[in-house]
Design a protein around this motif. Structure first.
Motif, PDB file in Angstrom:
ATOM      1  N   GLN A  51       1.257   4.191  -2.848  1.00 34.39           N
ATOM      2  CA  GLN A  51       1.105   5.613  -2.534  1.00 34.39           C
ATOM      3  C   GLN A  51       2.305   6.421  -3.037  1.00 34.39           C
ATOM      4  O   GLN A  51       2.152   7.516  -3.585  1.00 34.39           O
ATOM      5  CB  GLN A  51       0.960   5.796  -1.021  1.00 34.39           C
ATOM      6  CG  GLN A  51       0.716   7.238  -0.569  1.00 34.39           C
ATOM      7  CD  GLN A  51      -0.621   7.770  -1.044  1.00 34.39           C
ATOM      8  OE1 GLN A  51      -1.582   7.025  -1.210  1.00 34.39           O
ATOM      9  NE2 GLN A  51      -0.685   9.070  -1.300  1.00 34.39           N
ATOM     10  N   ALA A  79       0.830  -1.206   0.000  1.00 28.66           N
ATOM     11  CA  ALA A  79       0.000   0.000   0.000  1.00 28.66           C
ATOM     12  C   ALA A  79       0.867   1.261   0.000  1.00 28.66           C
ATOM     13  O   ALA A  79       0.587   2.222  -0.727  1.00 28.66           O
ATOM     14  CB  ALA A  79      -0.929  -0.006   1.212  1.00 28.66           C
ATOM     15  N   GLU A  80       1.934   1.244   0.799  1.00 32.64           N
ATOM     16  CA  GLU A  80       2.820   2.402   0.845  1.00 32.64           C
ATOM     17  C   GLU A  80       3.585   2.570  -0.467  1.00 32.64           C
ATOM     18  O   GLU A  80       3.796   3.695  -0.928  1.00 32.64           O
ATOM     19  CB  GLU A  80       3.788   2.275   2.019  1.00 32.64           C
ATOM     20  CG  GLU A  80       3.100   2.430   3.369  1.00 32.64           C
ATOM     21  CD  GLU A  80       4.066   2.254   4.522  1.00 32.64           C
ATOM     22  OE1 GLU A  80       5.209   1.796   4.283  1.00 32.64           O
ATOM     23  OE2 GLU A  80       3.693   2.570   5.668  1.00 32.64           O
ATOM     24  N   VAL A  91       2.021   6.973  -6.739  1.00 31.90           N
ATOM     25  CA  VAL A  91       1.108   8.074  -7.054  1.00 31.90           C
ATOM     26  C   VAL A  91       1.797   9.417  -6.854  1.00 31.90           C
ATOM     27  O   VAL A  91       1.685  10.332  -7.682  1.00 31.90           O
ATOM     28  CB  VAL A  91      -0.157   7.975  -6.176  1.00 31.90           C
ATOM     29  CG1 VAL A  91      -1.013   9.228  -6.310  1.00 31.90           C
ATOM     30  CG2 VAL A  91      -0.978   6.747  -6.557  1.00 31.90           C
ATOM     31  N   VAL A  92       2.548   9.544  -5.752  1.00 28.27           N
ATOM     32  CA  VAL A  92       3.260  10.792  -5.475  1.00 28.27           C
ATOM     33  C   VAL A  92       4.290  11.071  -6.561  1.00 28.27           C
ATOM     34  O   VAL A  92       4.447  12.218  -7.004  1.00 28.27           O
ATOM     35  CB  VAL A  92       3.926  10.723  -4.081  1.00 28.27           C
ATOM     36  CG1 VAL A  92       4.855  11.908  -3.880  1.00 28.27           C
ATOM     37  CG2 VAL A  92       2.866  10.694  -2.997  1.00 28.27           C
ATOM     38  N   PHE A 142      -5.892  11.856  -3.903  1.00 26.70           N
ATOM     39  CA  PHE A 142      -5.215  10.604  -3.587  1.00 26.70           C
ATOM     40  C   PHE A 142      -4.154  10.708  -2.493  1.00 26.70           C
ATOM     41  O   PHE A 142      -3.627   9.687  -2.064  1.00 26.70           O
ATOM     42  CB  PHE A 142      -4.556  10.026  -4.852  1.00 26.70           C
ATOM     43  CG  PHE A 142      -5.513   9.750  -5.973  1.00 26.70           C
ATOM     44  CD1 PHE A 142      -6.429   8.708  -5.870  1.00 26.70           C
ATOM     45  CD2 PHE A 142      -5.513  10.530  -7.113  1.00 26.70           C
ATOM     46  CE1 PHE A 142      -7.318   8.452  -6.899  1.00 26.70           C
ATOM     47  CE2 PHE A 142      -6.400  10.284  -8.145  1.00 26.70           C
ATOM     48  CZ  PHE A 142      -7.308   9.234  -8.048  1.00 26.70           C
ATOM     49  N   CYS A 143      -3.796  11.924  -2.074  1.00 24.67           N
ATOM     50  CA  CYS A 143      -2.736  12.099  -1.075  1.00 24.67           C
ATOM     51  C   CYS A 143      -3.294  12.780   0.166  1.00 24.67           C
ATOM     52  O   CYS A 143      -4.398  13.343   0.150  1.00 24.67           O
ATOM     53  CB  CYS A 143      -1.583  12.930  -1.649  1.00 24.67           C
ATOM     54  SG  CYS A 143      -0.789  12.183  -3.088  1.00 24.67           S
ATOM     55  N   ASN A 144      -2.496  12.754   1.224  1.00 23.89           N
ATOM     56  CA  ASN A 144      -2.908  13.424   2.445  1.00 23.89           C
ATOM     57  C   ASN A 144      -2.624  14.922   2.355  1.00 23.89           C
ATOM     58  O   ASN A 144      -2.028  15.411   1.388  1.00 23.89           O
ATOM     59  CB  ASN A 144      -2.223  12.800   3.667  1.00 23.89           C
ATOM     60  CG  ASN A 144      -0.700  12.806   3.541  1.00 23.89           C
ATOM     61  OD1 ASN A 144      -0.139  13.557   2.744  1.00 23.89           O
ATOM     62  ND2 ASN A 144      -0.049  11.976   4.332  1.00 23.89           N
ATOM     63  N   ALA A 202       3.951  11.728   2.679  1.00 23.10           N
ATOM     64  CA  ALA A 202       2.801  11.044   2.087  1.00 23.10           C
ATOM     65  C   ALA A 202       2.426   9.784   2.844  1.00 23.10           C
ATOM     66  O   ALA A 202       1.249   9.395   2.861  1.00 23.10           O
ATOM     67  CB  ALA A 202       3.078  10.721   0.624  1.00 23.10           C
ATOM     68  N   ILE A 203       3.400   9.110   3.458  1.00 23.26           N
ATOM     69  CA  ILE A 203       3.078   7.873   4.184  1.00 23.26           C
ATOM     70  C   ILE A 203       3.318   8.023   5.686  1.00 23.26           C
ATOM     71  O   ILE A 203       3.362   7.034   6.421  1.00 23.26           O
ATOM     72  CB  ILE A 203       3.888   6.682   3.639  1.00 23.26           C
ATOM     73  CG1 ILE A 203       5.389   6.930   3.761  1.00 23.26           C
ATOM     74  CG2 ILE A 203       3.518   6.410   2.194  1.00 23.26           C
ATOM     75  CD1 ILE A 203       6.218   5.742   3.286  1.00 23.26           C
TER      76      ILE A 203
END
Length: 362
Positions: free
Chosen positions: A106, A102-103, A109-110, A172-174, A220-221
């Motif tokens: 992510q 999952a990370e 995506v970043v 999609f990101c924090n 991001a993670i």
């Protein structure tokens, strides 16, 4: 007007129909005009020795022009510089956090979002620098400077990419990662329009772009970022940027600032001082980081050898190797140095192996 004497015929261009009076027929209008000209029995129409052929000006098909435009936009987005965006993995790698699928997704995506944001900046920057790029021996071949891509098209594409990057980050990101991309775009637009002409500020802003790449993956993670990591990444970025400016200053010193006006205000001695200072601080920061065992996101596994401390050796060698190109004033394109120098790549692989052993606790 009487025609030329028959014993002095008019010089002919092969394939071009001519009336005996010396008047050239418009060859782009086709053969119908030739048939419409009256010819008398005593003055026949002369042709070139070769078979008469009408010259027709053709334009490239619409699809071909769109393909050329698309290729030009891709080149203007500088795919070779996308390697810089691998820095989004820096903080997770440093913390040993690449095991989760999952990370990893992510971070992918970043990487894509930051690549889109950087491409938007490259396009906008090339529009602003088009005149200066035309005076540069290498940058004059860029698509916008050479006229392959028109500035309005480049600006529209830049705005589209920037909007897509921000929308994707919000979706999609924090919040911290979204904020970093937004700040990056704002600072880079300010740099392209005004701040690139300010002494020292231009060096800091370009280095900040590298630092934000190195930070965003950890944010991001949700990885806490070590102060030593920030020092190493920040001064390492300044070392790369000062090396680039030093090389540009040396290679274009005879052009009087036509390629980058700010280069004439820097002296070679000052830029040399900056990249040497930044290199030293980068090495000091990395040594302190490697000796600080508390910077892993989770406790490191028991290891048979001090792999992390041993990684200092290839890291120092990599900085020394890069400094060779800087001193020769051939570090104007960092991506070319990193991807084009085999010894530097081998040193990087050795560093990655040692640090990987530290993370795995081998």
């Amino acid at each position: 007007m009487p025609g030329p004497p028959e014993d002095h015929p008019t010089e002919m261009t092969p394939g071009t129909p001519v009336r005996p009076t010396g008047e050239l027929i418009n060859a782009t209008t086709g053969s119908e005009n030739l048939r419409s000209l009256p010819a008398t029995s005593d003055q026949p129409v002369e042709t070139a020795p070769e078979t008469l052929q009408t010259q027709v000006i053709t334009r490239a098909p619409v699809s071909c022009r769109y393909l050329q435009l698309a290729a030009g936009l891709l080149r203007a987005a500088r795919p070779r510089q996308w390697v810089k965006n691998v820095l989004v993995l820096a903080a997770p790698v440093a913390a040993g956090r690449l095991g989760s699928l999952a990370e990893a997704g992510q971070l992918g995506v970043v990487f894509v979002l930051f690549t889109g944001a950087a491409a938007a900046v490259y396009l906008f920057n090339d529009v602003m620098d088009a005149e200066a790029d035309r005076a540069h021996p290498r940058k004059c071949h860029r698509p916008i400077a050479s006229g392959i891509v028109r500035p309005p098209v480049a600006c529209a594409t830049s705005a589209l990419l920037a909007t897509a990057a921000m929308a994707g980050a919000a979706e999609f990101c924090n919040a911290p990662a979204t904020l970093v991309i937004g700040v990056y775009l704002v600072l880079q637009v300010a740099y392209c329009t005004v701040l690139k002409h300010q002494l020292v500020v231009d060096l800091v802003l370009v280095a900040a772009g590298f630092l934000m790449r190195a930070m965003i993956g950890g944010l991001a993670i949700g990885i806490p970022i070590s102060r030593w990591f920030l020092i190493t990444a920040g001064f390492g970025a300044l070392f790369i940027v000062a090396s680039k400016r030093y090389s540009e200053s040396r290679s274009t010193r005879d052009q009087g600032g036509a390629t980058r006006a700010l280069l004439v205000t820097y002296t070679a001695g000052y830029l040399r001082f900056v990249w040497q200072l930044a290199a030293g601080l980068t090495l000091a920061g990395y040594c302190l980081w490697a000796l600080d065992g508390s910077t892993f996101a989770r406790p490191a596994l028991a290891a048979t050898l001090p792999w992390r401390q041993l990684s200092i050796v290839p890291f120092v060698l990599s900085v020394l190797r890069y400094a060779v190109f800087t001193d020769r004033a051939t570090a104007g394109s960092p991506e070319d140095v990193v991807l084009g120098d085999r010894p530097l790549m081998v040193i990087g692989l050795i560093w990655a192996a040692l640090y990987g052993c530290a993370v795995a606790g081998v």
